[in-house]
Design a protein around this motif. Structure first.
Motif, mmCIF file in Angstrom:
data_model
loop_
_atom_site.group_PDB
_atom_site.id
_atom_site.type_symbol
_atom_site.label_atom_id
_atom_site.label_comp_id
_atom_site.label_asym_id
_atom_site.label_seq_id
_atom_site.Cartn_x
_atom_site.Cartn_y
_atom_site.Cartn_z
ATOM 1 N N LEU A 1 0.849 -1.192 0.000
ATOM 2 C CA LEU A 1 0.000 0.000 0.000
ATOM 3 C C LEU A 1 0.886 1.243 0.000
ATOM 4 O O LEU A 1 1.675 1.444 0.919
ATOM 5 C CB LEU A 1 -0.893 0.020 1.258
ATOM 6 N N ASP A 2 0.699 2.065 -1.034
ATOM 7 C CA ASP A 2 1.391 3.358 -1.078
ATOM 8 C C ASP A 2 0.355 4.432 -0.761
ATOM 9 O O ASP A 2 -0.555 4.680 -1.568
ATOM 10 C CB ASP A 2 2.008 3.580 -2.468
ATOM 11 N N ILE A 3 0.497 5.056 0.399
ATOM 12 C CA ILE A 3 -0.535 6.010 0.833
ATOM 13 C C ILE A 3 -0.496 7.323 0.054
ATOM 14 O O ILE A 3 -1.353 8.182 0.259
ATOM 15 C CB ILE A 3 -0.462 6.294 2.357
ATOM 16 N N ARG A 4 0.476 7.464 -0.861
ATOM 17 C CA ARG A 4 0.453 8.652 -1.734
ATOM 18 C C ARG A 4 -0.590 8.506 -2.835
ATOM 19 O O ARG A 4 -0.887 9.463 -3.532
ATOM 20 C CB ARG A 4 1.844 8.852 -2.362
ATOM 21 N N ASP A 5 -1.147 7.303 -2.971
ATOM 22 C CA ASP A 5 -2.057 6.999 -4.080
ATOM 23 C C ASP A 5 -3.470 6.693 -3.548
ATOM 24 O O ASP A 5 -3.739 5.595 -3.063
ATOM 25 C CB ASP A 5 -1.502 5.779 -4.831
ATOM 26 N N PRO A 6 -4.384 7.680 -3.631
ATOM 27 C CA PRO A 6 -5.727 7.492 -3.061
ATOM 28 C C PRO A 6 -6.465 6.280 -3.641
ATOM 29 O O PRO A 6 -7.179 5.584 -2.912
ATOM 30 C CB PRO A 6 -6.467 8.795 -3.419
ATOM 31 N N ALA A 7 -6.289 6.021 -4.945
ATOM 32 C CA ALA A 7 -6.995 4.879 -5.558
ATOM 33 C C ALA A 7 -6.513 3.567 -4.946
ATOM 34 O O ALA A 7 -7.313 2.644 -4.711
ATOM 35 C CB ALA A 7 -6.774 4.877 -7.070
ATOM 36 N N GLN A 8 -5.206 3.495 -4.670
ATOM 37 C CA GLN A 8 -4.660 2.280 -4.055
ATOM 38 C C GLN A 8 -5.210 2.106 -2.632
ATOM 39 O O GLN A 8 -5.508 0.983 -2.213
ATOM 40 C CB GLN A 8 -3.128 2.390 -4.022
ATOM 41 N N ILE A 9 -5.347 3.185 -1.909
ATOM 42 C CA ILE A 9 -5.911 3.096 -0.547
ATOM 43 C C ILE A 9 -7.339 2.564 -0.622
ATOM 44 O O ILE A 9 -7.715 1.644 0.121
ATOM 45 C CB ILE A 9 -5.909 4.476 0.155
ATOM 46 N N ARG A 10 -8.134 3.108 -1.532
ATOM 47 C CA ARG A 10 -9.537 2.661 -1.657
ATOM 48 C C ARG A 10 -9.587 1.172 -1.980
ATOM 49 O O ARG A 10 -10.412 0.427 -1.432
ATOM 50 C CB ARG A 10 -10.265 3.475 -2.736
ATOM 51 N N ARG A 11 -8.690 0.732 -2.890
ATOM 52 C CA ARG A 11 -8.676 -0.672 -3.311
ATOM 53 C C ARG A 11 -8.327 -1.593 -2.119
ATOM 54 O O ARG A 11 -9.006 -2.590 -1.879
ATOM 55 C CB ARG A 11 -7.654 -0.852 -4.438
ATOM 56 N N VAL A 12 -7.300 -1.215 -1.369
ATOM 57 C CA VAL A 12 -6.880 -2.047 -0.229
ATOM 58 C C VAL A 12 -7.989 -2.090 0.832
ATOM 59 O O VAL A 12 -8.298 -3.159 1.378
ATOM 60 C CB VAL A 12 -5.547 -1.533 0.363
ATOM 61 N N LEU A 13 -8.623 -0.963 1.093
ATOM 62 C CA LEU A 13 -9.686 -0.953 2.103
ATOM 63 C C LEU A 13 -10.872 -1.815 1.654
ATOM 64 O O LEU A 13 -11.484 -2.521 2.471
ATOM 65 C CB LEU A 13 -10.151 0.483 2.398
ATOM 66 N N ALA A 14 -11.162 -1.777 0.349
ATOM 67 C CA ALA A 14 -12.270 -2.602 -0.162
ATOM 68 C C ALA A 14 -11.936 -4.087 -0.052
ATOM 69 O O ALA A 14 -12.813 -4.913 0.221
ATOM 70 C CB ALA A 14 -12.567 -2.223 -1.618
ATOM 71 N N GLU A 15 -10.671 -4.437 -0.235
ATOM 72 C CA GLU A 15 -10.252 -5.846 -0.152
ATOM 73 C C GLU A 15 -10.177 -6.327 1.293
ATOM 74 O O GLU A 15 -10.670 -7.404 1.639
ATOM 75 C CB GLU A 15 -8.875 -6.029 -0.810
ATOM 76 N N VAL A 16 -9.567 -5.531 2.151
ATOM 77 C CA VAL A 16 -9.306 -5.965 3.536
ATOM 78 C C VAL A 16 -10.554 -5.799 4.417
ATOM 79 O O VAL A 16 -10.787 -6.591 5.331
ATOM 80 C CB VAL A 16 -8.106 -5.179 4.131
ATOM 81 N N ARG A 17 -11.345 -4.779 4.166
ATOM 82 C CA ARG A 17 -12.545 -4.456 4.949
ATOM 83 C C ARG A 17 -12.254 -4.444 6.461
ATOM 84 O O ARG A 17 -12.859 -5.198 7.246
ATOM 85 C CB ARG A 17 -13.671 -5.450 4.628
ATOM 86 N N PRO A 18 -11.345 -3.565 6.876
ATOM 87 C CA PRO A 18 -10.966 -3.544 8.297
ATOM 88 C C PRO A 18 -12.065 -2.932 9.177
ATOM 89 O O PRO A 18 -12.819 -2.070 8.724
ATOM 90 C CB PRO A 18 -9.717 -2.661 8.307
ATOM 91 N N ASP A 19 -12.098 -3.371 10.427
ATOM 92 C CA ASP A 19 -12.980 -2.739 11.423
ATOM 93 C C ASP A 19 -12.310 -1.493 12.006
ATOM 94 O O ASP A 19 -12.994 -0.611 12.535
ATOM 95 C CB ASP A 19 -13.271 -3.729 12.550
ATOM 96 N N ALA A 20 -10.980 -1.483 11.960
ATOM 97 C CA ALA A 20 -10.235 -0.327 12.470
ATOM 98 C C ALA A 20 -8.890 -0.245 11.758
ATOM 99 O O ALA A 20 -8.413 -1.239 11.187
ATOM 100 C CB ALA A 20 -10.028 -0.447 13.979
ATOM 101 N N ILE A 21 -8.295 0.952 11.808
ATOM 102 C CA ILE A 21 -6.989 1.187 11.168
ATOM 103 C C ILE A 21 -6.067 1.879 12.174
ATOM 104 O O ILE A 21 -6.475 2.849 12.823
ATOM 105 C CB ILE A 21 -7.131 2.103 9.937
ATOM 106 N N VAL A 22 -4.841 1.354 12.298
ATOM 107 C CA VAL A 22 -3.803 2.082 13.032
ATOM 108 C C VAL A 22 -2.808 2.577 11.989
ATOM 109 O O VAL A 22 -2.158 1.775 11.307
ATOM 110 C CB VAL A 22 -3.112 1.192 14.088
ATOM 111 N N HIS A 23 -2.703 3.884 11.857
ATOM 112 C CA HIS A 23 -1.876 4.475 10.803
ATOM 113 C C HIS A 23 -0.504 4.841 11.353
ATOM 114 O O HIS A 23 -0.298 5.931 11.888
ATOM 115 C CB HIS A 23 -2.590 5.709 10.240
ATOM 116 N N THR A 24 0.453 3.906 11.213
ATOM 117 C CA THR A 24 1.822 4.201 11.681
ATOM 118 C C THR A 24 2.724 4.648 10.544
ATOM 119 O O THR A 24 3.812 5.163 10.799
ATOM 120 C CB THR A 24 2.486 2.966 12.357
ATOM 121 N N ALA A 25 2.327 4.413 9.287
ATOM 122 C CA ALA A 25 3.224 4.718 8.156
ATOM 123 C C ALA A 25 3.494 6.215 8.060
ATOM 124 O O ALA A 25 2.613 7.041 8.300
ATOM 125 C CB ALA A 25 2.605 4.219 6.848
#
Ligand SMILES: NC(=O)c1ccc[n+]([C@@H]2O[C@H](COP(=O)([O-])OP(=O)(O)OC[C@H]3O[C@@H](n4cnc5c(N)ncnc54)[C@H](OP(=O)(O)O)[C@@H]3O)[C@@H](O)[C@H]2O)c1
Length: 272
Positions: A45-69
């Motif tokens: 996941l490259d957080i500079r790329d909004p489309a990639q973030i949307r794709r990963v979230l749709a695949e993983v479907r997390p209940d929560a996110i810890v953003h350490t990156a």
């Protein structure tokens, strides 16, 4: 039912400990990397790329996110500031815990509680301050965790630098007038996991109990590892006229009320 937790920066010094400790806290953890896959970081996941973030979230479907990156290059505004904003936008409706830094402060006021406003003196601190503003504006329910030097498991940047300075592998010095409130990486990881499961909203300081200079922190690391303390080069920001944050102490009164985890001081967690 086990809840799914996405940890951005699962290959990083903090992120990998969050991933490692998540199952014991009842989470099914999934860590991300951008360049260095690791056992704790399996999703790119490259957080500079909004489309990639949307794709990963749709695949993983997390209940929560810890953003350490955050950007490994301290000038990487696109990852550190813009990336946090992109993530907050894409994560709408998902519990978000964002990791910020004491680098947002100059040190002029010494003691910083959660109401303190950023006055960064360098670009990394400015990017972390911008990230906080974006996350708070997009998601007022997010927890924004301000922390200090992270170490304790042997892999912290300050532990590595201390060893390298003593062995002559690195040039430079540890400053006696650069003061922080260092935190054990596992105490911080446990606090982030606790916050991911809760509903604390806004800024929370999560750091160690002891104010320590970078030089004294190096001495504690060297003593723990039976290295030659006398070989640590000491320096001073004032003597060199360096424009860096000086004395930044995160006040922990609120963390003591909010968190179950006990935040140890460096003298305790680096003893012996
Ligand atoms: N270290 C400290 O003493 C300290 C002090 C205060 C606050 N903090 C904050 O604590 C957090 C963790 O720090 P750390 O020391 O664990 O950092 P780190 O070891 O440098 O790890 C950085 C992580 O971010 C990832 N990353 C870098 N660029 C990215 C991008 N464009 N997209 C997605 N991921 C990206 C890296 O992935 P790759 O491994 O694949 O490159 C890595 O997993 C950061 O937010 C930092 O600002 C750290």
């Amino acid at each position: 039912m086990t809840r799914r937790l996405l940890i951005t920066g699962g290959s990083g010094a903090l992120g990998r400990r969050v991933v490692a400790r998540a199952a014991a806290a009842g989470w099914d953890p999934i860590g991300t990397f951008v360049a260095r896959p690791a056992p704790t970081a399996t999703v790119r996941l490259d957080i500079r790329d909004p489309a990639q973030i949307r794709r990963v979230l749709a695949e993983v479907r997390p209940d929560a996110i810890v953003h350490t990156a955050s950007g490994r290059d301290r000038n990487d505004w696109a990852a550190t500031a813009d990336g946090a904003a992109h993530l907050a936008v894409a994560a709408a409706g998902i519990r978000l815990v964002h990791v910020s830094s004491d680098a947002i402060f100059s040190g002029r006021d010494v003691h910083y509680d959660e109401t303190a406003l950023p006055d960064p003196v360098y670009r990394y601190g400015a990017a972390k301050a911008a990230a906080e503003t974006a996350v708070r504006a997009v998601d007022p329910a997010a927890a924004i965790v301000r922390t200090s030097l992270i170490l304790g498991d042997g892999n912290g940047a300050h532990e590595i630098l201390t060893r390298d300075l003593i062995a002559g592998r690195a040039a430079g010095a540890l400053f006696t007038d650069e003061i922080r409130t260092p935190v054990h990486v596992d105490d911080l990881a446990d606090a982030l996991l606790e916050l991911a499961a809760g509903d604390y909203a806004g800024v929370l300081n999560v750091a160690g109990a002891d104010p320590v200079s970078r030089y004294d922190l190096g001495v504690l690391v060297a003593r723990r590892e039976h290295l030659d303390v006398a070989a640590i080069p000491a320096g001073s920001l004032a003597a060199l006229g360096l424009h860096r944050p000086t004395d930044v102490r995160l006040v922990l009164d609120r963390a003591k009320q909010v968190l179950r985890v006990r935040l140890r001081g460096a003298h305790e967690f680096l003893a012996g």
